[in-house]
Design a protein around this motif. Structure first.
Motif: not given
Length: 163
Positions: A5-7, A52-56
């Protein structure tokens, strides 16, 4: 394939944050969609961490004067487009595949970057087109946010003193 996971919370909020109200103590959050231009979407705080678990990023829909901005992400090997407002609506008001095939998500106030639950509803394509506003007629996100912040109880932004 397992990925760590990336914050990325606030990852795009670099210089564009300056001068904007801090939404930390409010029921809403800002999700940045571009690192090159100040484009963001307004979401409910309860949805923020899930989103925020994805890049929008930003999608320019329509043509010419009818161009609308939407929050979207790409998924899968074909890089299919997934729009944030639809993902949020399905999450908050799940429906069966037959319903989803016949309905779209309408932004009630016409602002396509206002992805709060209070601004989304299921709609037929026909009704969505009827409700569509020309670009420039929908309220700006800044005006929407100003109205929302003005409606908060007095003292909402006061810091809690730690003696």
């Amino acid at each position: 394939m397992l990925q760590a996971q990336i914050n990325i919370i606030g990852a795009r909020a670099v210089e564009f944050e300056r001068g904007l109200p801090d939404l930390t103590l409010t029921p809403w959050r800002r999700v940045w969609l571009s690192s090159r231009e100040p484009v963001w979407t307004l979401v409910d705080a309860e949805d923020f961490h899930w989103l925020m678990q994805w890049q929008w990023n930003v999608w320019h829909g329509g043509r010419g004067k009818e161009c609308f901005l939407y929050a979207k992400r790409n998924t899968g090997p074909r890089r299919d487009t997934v729009r944030m407002h639809r993902e949020l609506q399905i999450r908050s008001d799940p429906r069966d595949d037959a319903f989803l095939g016949r309905h779209v998500v309408d932004h009630i106030n016409g602002q396509t970057l206002d992805n709060r639950k209070a601004n989304r509803r299921w709609s037929t394509q026909r009704d969505n087109i009827i409700n569509r506003r020309c670009r420039g007629e929908a309220p700006s996100l800044d005006n929407i946010l100003s109205g929302l912040l003005a409606g908060l109880p007095a003292g909402q932004f006061e810091e809690i003193p730690f003696d």
